[in-house]
Design an enzyme around this catalytic site. Structure first.
Site, PDB file in Angstrom:
ATOM      1  N   SER A 100       0.832  -1.197   0.000  1.00 57.71           N
ATOM      2  CA  SER A 100       0.000   0.000   0.000  1.00 57.71           C
ATOM      3  C   SER A 100       0.874   1.258   0.000  1.00 57.71           C
ATOM      4  O   SER A 100       1.785   1.380  -0.808  1.00 57.71           O
ATOM      5  CB  SER A 100      -0.959  -0.044   1.191  1.00 57.71           C
ATOM      6  N   ASP A 222      -9.780  -4.617  -6.049  1.00 59.23           N
ATOM      7  CA  ASP A 222      -9.300  -3.882  -4.880  1.00 59.23           C
ATOM      8  C   ASP A 222     -10.102  -2.599  -4.788  1.00 59.23           C
ATOM      9  O   ASP A 222     -10.005  -1.726  -5.661  1.00 59.23           O
ATOM     10  CB  ASP A 222      -7.804  -3.588  -5.028  1.00 59.23           C
ATOM     11  N   HIS A 251      -7.640  -5.381  -0.483  1.00 59.75           N
ATOM     12  CA  HIS A 251      -6.393  -4.622  -0.411  1.00 59.75           C
ATOM     13  C   HIS A 251      -5.343  -5.289   0.479  1.00 59.75           C
ATOM     14  O   HIS A 251      -4.213  -4.823   0.531  1.00 59.75           O
ATOM     15  CB  HIS A 251      -6.700  -3.214   0.112  1.00 59.75           C
TER      16      HIS A 251
END
Length: 275
Positions: A100, A222, A251
């Site tokens: 991320s 996602d 995610h």
């Protein structure tokens, strides 16, 4: 920096070094998480690598008194934290695995110190979350303001809903519960500051300066980041890159779909990009 300061820095970021290999590999977590997100990955690495785990400042496992609201209002601050940790550990070269927002933490760090990194493996990376002309980042400005408003109004309730949406599973699933736990551990005002820093960033202009070879992994579905963002990264990064779409949803596939995500992650850690 003397020995006492070194120890204090490593303690502040809860740095852990495990494993027996000669090559170093850094695992860096995303927003709302801490190093525990890698719990299923680490056992597969410790026989072949020296694994460095740490918590980004602001994670619920870190001391909130150490969080600098002004300094940590930019992704660059987290990049310099990373560089300082590696320097303190006397690490001159590593493979960096980012999840991320930590993907861009590593990317920015490499612009300043490219020799520190031999390879990137990015999972769920995005240089910008806000939609723009000819760019689908995943969110409109109105949607982001709704997120920030919900975090201000009732942080615990927001965490519960966001965890389920981000993971892509039922609230009672273990992965959703785990993400909720690590988000709950963050102090709400710090969580809001970090979220605003991440969701409002635009690092697209920096991508061409990132020359470290990059393996880009992305879930097929996602909620936070459209899969075409991975292709955008592939086209604009300054070094060699490869993209692979995982047959996963959410995610946090390393938690929600470890049977799919982890073998793919390990393969990219061990393989080089073909010339």
């Amino acid at each position: 920096m003397d020995g006492g300061d070194d120890h204090e820095l490593l303690e502040k970021h809860n740095v852990n070094v495990v494993g027996f290999g000669e090559q170093h590999i850094v695992l860096s977590h995303g927003f709302g998480l801490d190093q525990s997100v890698w719990k299923y990955v680490v056992p597969h690495l410790v026989d072949d690598f020296r694994v460095i785990l740490y918590d980004n400042m602001g994670a619920g496992t870190t001391n909130p008194d150490c969080f600098d609201f002004q300094r940590h209002s930019t992704i660059e601050a987290y990049a310099f934290d990373l560089i300082t940790i590696l320097d303190t550990l006397n690490i001159t070269s590593c493979i960096y695995v980012g999840h991320s927002f930590s993907c861009l933490v590593g990317a920015i760090a490499s612009i300043h110190r490219p020799q520190l990194f031999t390879k990137f493996v990015f999972m769920g990376a995005s240089p910008r979350y806000l939609n723009d002309v000819d760019y689908n980042g995943g969110f409109t400005s109105e949607e982001l303001e709704q997120i920030f408003s919900a975090m201000r109004d009732n942080y615990k309730a927001w965490c519960t809903g966001f965890a389920s949406l981000a993971v892509g599973g039922d609230f009672n699933s273990w992965a959703v519960q785990e993400f909720s736990r690590t988000m709950f551990n963050m102090r709400p005002d710090i969580a809001l500051c970090v979220a605003q820093t991440i969701f409002k960033c635009d690092l697209r202009s920096m991508l061409g300066m990132v020359t470290v070879p990059c393996h880009i992994l992305h879930s097929r579905k996602d909620l936070a980041i459209p899969f075409e963002v991975s292709e955008y990264l592939h086209r604009h990064l300054g070094g060699k890159s490869v993209v692979e779409i995982m047959d996963t949803e959410g995610h946090l596939p390393q938690l929600s779909s470890p049977d799919i995500a982890i073998p793919m992650l390990l393969r990219h850690i061990r393989q080089n990009i073909a010339s």
